[in-house]
Design a protein around this motif. Sequence first.
Motif, short mmCIF file in Angstrom:
data_model
loop_
_atom_site.label_atom_id
_atom_site.label_comp_id
_atom_site.label_asym_id
_atom_site.label_seq_id
_atom_site.Cartn_x
_atom_site.Cartn_y
_atom_site.Cartn_z
N UNK A 20 9.47 8.06 -3.49
CA UNK A 20 10.49 8.77 -4.26
C UNK A 20 10.70 10.20 -3.74
N UNK A 21 9.71 10.72 -3.05
CA UNK A 21 9.79 12.09 -2.53
C UNK A 21 10.23 12.17 -1.08
N UNK A 22 9.91 11.15 -0.28
CA UNK A 22 10.17 11.20 1.16
C UNK A 22 10.62 9.84 1.68
N UNK A 23 11.56 9.87 2.61
CA UNK A 23 11.88 8.62 3.28
C UNK A 23 10.67 8.25 4.14
N UNK A 24 10.53 6.98 4.42
CA UNK A 24 9.43 6.50 5.24
C UNK A 24 10.00 5.61 6.32
N UNK A 25 9.52 5.80 7.54
CA UNK A 25 9.90 4.91 8.63
C UNK A 25 8.64 4.15 9.04
N UNK A 26 8.72 2.83 9.02
CA UNK A 26 7.61 1.99 9.47
C UNK A 26 7.97 1.50 10.86
N UNK A 86 0.80 -1.22 0.00
CA UNK A 86 0.00 0.00 0.00
C UNK A 86 0.84 1.28 0.00
N UNK A 87 2.15 1.17 0.16
CA UNK A 87 2.98 2.38 0.16
C UNK A 87 3.08 2.94 -1.25
N UNK A 88 2.70 4.20 -1.44
CA UNK A 88 2.75 4.78 -2.79
C UNK A 88 4.18 5.04 -3.26
N UNK A 89 4.53 4.45 -4.39
CA UNK A 89 5.88 4.58 -4.96
C UNK A 89 6.25 6.05 -5.18
N UNK A 100 11.62 13.60 13.23
CA UNK A 100 11.12 14.01 14.55
C UNK A 100 10.87 12.77 15.42
N UNK A 101 10.25 11.74 14.85
CA UNK A 101 10.00 10.49 15.56
C UNK A 101 11.32 9.88 16.05
N UNK A 136 5.80 6.95 9.25
CA UNK A 136 6.27 8.30 9.54
C UNK A 136 7.06 8.75 8.31
N UNK A 137 6.69 9.91 7.75
CA UNK A 137 7.24 10.35 6.47
C UNK A 137 8.12 11.58 6.63
#
Length: 145
Positions: free
Chosen positions: A71-77, A64-67, A91-92, A84-85
């Motif tokens: 490409x625009x933001x790192x994501x932390x799961x 479900x993560x949009x490609x 911040x997280x 968290x984007x």
Amino acid sequence: MTENPATAVTPPSPAERPLAEVVIYDGHCNFCRAQIKRLQWWDCQGKLAYLSLHDPEVGRRWPDLPQERLLDEMCLVDRQGHRHWGPEAFRYLTRRLRRLWWAMPLMHLPGVMLLAKPVYRWISRNRYLIAGRTDCDSGSCSLHR
């Protein structure tokens, strides 16, 4: 000086750290890879694992993560599956990583995200120009030029 990919240290993957929170980043971007190296140093307790957004494992684990957003933001799961984007991920991390204690008060000031988000977007759009890119044949390296 450019780093030799053959001698580059690969960040620990979720397979190596199954209980870790996962940082998804652009592994084809020199700027992003440098930030991951820095993040590995801040993560002295081994709380994080890392995956390039170009790794097929990302699509298998989180279809479900949009490609486009990856490409625009790192994501932390995180361990609960929350995403968290971009600057909110940083911040997280200031609350999670011992070596980032100094940034926590700053990142939680009222209104700081009003500044952090546009700065992050500008850096993201220009990251290949700032630090170059790695050699890749998927075509993704040219997306942000």
